[in-house]
Design an enzyme around this catalytic site. Structure first.
Site, PDB file in Angstrom:
ATOM      1  N   SER A   1       0.787  -1.238   0.000  1.00  0.00           N
ATOM      2  CA  SER A   1       0.000   0.000   0.000  1.00  0.00           C
ATOM      3  C   SER A   1       0.813   1.279   0.000  1.00  0.00           C
ATOM      4  O   SER A   1       0.601   2.176   0.826  1.00  0.00           O
ATOM      5  CB  SER A   1      -0.974   0.024   1.188  1.00  0.00           C
ATOM      6  OG  SER A   1      -1.856  -1.019   1.068  1.00  0.00           O
ATOM      7  N   ASP A  24      -6.626  -0.212   3.425  1.00  0.00           N
ATOM      8  CA  ASP A  24      -5.257   0.307   3.358  1.00  0.00           C
ATOM      9  C   ASP A  24      -5.154   1.692   3.990  1.00  0.00           C
ATOM     10  O   ASP A  24      -4.241   1.972   4.771  1.00  0.00           O
ATOM     11  CB  ASP A  24      -4.783   0.389   1.897  1.00  0.00           C
ATOM     12  CG  ASP A  24      -4.881  -0.946   1.197  1.00  0.00           C
ATOM     13  OD1 ASP A  24      -5.100  -1.963   1.879  1.00  0.00           O
ATOM     14  OD2 ASP A  24      -4.750  -0.968  -0.035  1.00  0.00           O
TER      15      ASP A  24
HETATM   16  C1  GLA Z   1      -6.048  -3.676  -2.013  1.00  0.00           C
HETATM   17  C2  GLA Z   1      -7.186  -2.696  -1.709  1.00  0.00           C
HETATM   18  C3  GLA Z   1      -7.817  -2.979  -0.360  1.00  0.00           C
HETATM   19  C4  GLA Z   1      -8.187  -4.453  -0.211  1.00  0.00           C
HETATM   20  C5  GLA Z   1      -7.015  -5.352  -0.616  1.00  0.00           C
HETATM   21  C6  GLA Z   1      -7.385  -6.799  -0.646  1.00  0.00           C
HETATM   22  O1  GLA Z   1      -4.977  -3.475  -1.127  1.00  0.00           O
HETATM   23  O2  GLA Z   1      -6.724  -1.370  -1.742  1.00  0.00           O
HETATM   24  O3  GLA Z   1      -8.950  -2.158  -0.175  1.00  0.00           O
HETATM   25  O4  GLA Z   1      -9.343  -4.766  -0.915  1.00  0.00           O
HETATM   26  O5  GLA Z   1      -6.506  -5.021  -1.892  1.00  0.00           O
HETATM   27  O6  GLA Z   1      -7.704  -7.242   0.633  1.00  0.00           O
END
Ligand code: GLA
Length: 383
Positions: free
Chosen positions: A124, A170
């Protein structure tokens, strides 16, 4: 994350000025993948890698932004028509716009930023960037926006300016992170609980496949559509169903013939995964790491076979972990590349890392990257 570098670059780039400095982290997620946009539970924590930005209002209507890592400079205005072309700058622009939509009087500013969250590794980096600017602009322009809304500013930036229909996990983890604790979030009610996480005798380590999937965002949006299609089918029989969170396997089986086989598989994974988060939290409270690990492997299996967001490289890393007797291992984050997260007994750690590196290199001709994880604090002002 290096505050000195950011400050020096800011001074150099903006003629000796200094501003305020803010930071927000990337995240891990122990369990609860693709459950957030289904109204389910997630179990993330912030990490000791993130973004640092220095910012100073410049008394104009323009943002002058410098990406230290990319050595790229972009200037943009604050109106909808002023969207920058550079993809990194869209995140900052989107945050400005979302803050303005929420009534914050954002003015022009100078900024430089740098980060150490690996890009595209499922940790993230984009949420870290969004949270940094949401937190900073709220502080600098007296936004009075609460922490949940700051997380939603980042999420709305993804939806409206990046094109990823992500959930809230995230940005939530980045804003709410707390050193030493994972956070269980109910993504429907937004209730959350901190769980101290310090498994004695174990380490959490990320093994980065260094695979980046080109189509990750469109495939991600497609997964979300599958979930919504199954909810729509279920609503005909069960009008109270709002999310897959409200569904159990018995209900899901009632619409088996009405939805595509693929959509059914996606929903089956989600229904099981939501329960796994609760099971892992219970196990953690009892100090039962064997169960935590077992559930992590189940998640990997589901993400690989039912949700189909793994890839050969990640499956391979998961197999090595299993062979080496690692307690738990699974693909982490959105998938289609990035990392596995591994819960490893201290005494197994060196062997596992050596095996993972060597066998991965033998099979794919490159080494994975290894990141030890320290669970850390969320968004904050540094100076
Ligand atoms: C990405 C998205 C999150 C979540 C994950 C999977 O990181 O940004 O919101 O859905 O994938 O868990």
């Amino acid at each position: 994350m290096d505050i000195e570098t950011v400050r020096n670059r800011f001074i150099k780039h903006f003629d000796g000025q200094t501003g305020s400095v803010y930071a927000s982290p990337g995240r891990i997620n122990l369990i609860g993948e693709h459950t957030d946009y289904n109204g389910g539970f997630v179990f993330p924590g912030a990490i000791d890698k993130g973004m640092i930005a220095e910012i100073k209002p410049n008394g104009t209507k323009k943002v002058l932004a410098y990406s230290i890592d990319l050595k790229d400079f972009v200037e943009f205005g604050l109106e909808e028509k002023d969207a920058p072309k550079a993809s990194w700058a869209k995140y900052i622009f989107g945050v400005c716009r979302e803050m303005i939509k929420r009534g914050v009087k954002v003015e022009g500013f100078n900024t430089a930023f740098s980060g150490d969250v690996p890009l595209g590794a499922g940790m993230s980096s984009s949420a870290a960037l969004e949270s940094t600017y949401a937190f900073a602009l709220n502080d600098l322009f007296n936004g009075n926006i609460d922490k949940f809304e700051l997380a939603k500013v980042g999420q709305a930036t993804e939806h409206n300016y990046v094109g990823v229909n992500c959930g809230i996990m995230d940005q939530f983890a980045s804003v709410f992170g707390k050193a030493g604790s994972l956070i269980r979030l109910d993504c429907r009610s937004l209730e959350y609980k901190y769980f101290p996480f310090n498994p004695k005798g174990y380490k959490l380590v990320l093994v980065d496949s260094v695979v980046k999937h080109e189509l990750a965002s469109s495939a991600y949006n497609k997964r979300r559509q599958s979930c919504e299609a199954v909810v729509a089918a279920l609503q005909k029989k069960h009008p109270h169903v709002e999310f897959l969170r409200d569904v159990d396997m018995k209900m899901l089986n009632e619409v088996k013939g009405e939805v595509s086989e693929e959509d059914f598989m996606r929903a089956e994974y989600v229904v099981e995964e939501i329960q796994r988060v609760l099971d892992v939290c219970d196990a953690l409270e009892k100090g039962d790491y064997e169960t935590v690990g077992k559930k992590m492997y189940e998640t990997h299996e589901g993400l690989s076979k039912l949700y189909e967001v793994s890839c050969v490289e990640l499956d391979f890393l998961n197999d090595i972990a299993k062979k080496d007797g690692v307690t738990g291992s699974r693909v982490m984050g959105g998938g289609f590349g990035g990392c596995t997260i591994n819960l490893v007994k201290d005494e197994l750690y060196d062997k596992f890392i050596a095996d993972a590196k060597e066998s991965y290199n033998t099979k794919f001709g490159r080494y994975p990257k290894i990141y030890d994880v320290v669970v850390s604090d969320g968004s904050r002002k540094l100076i």
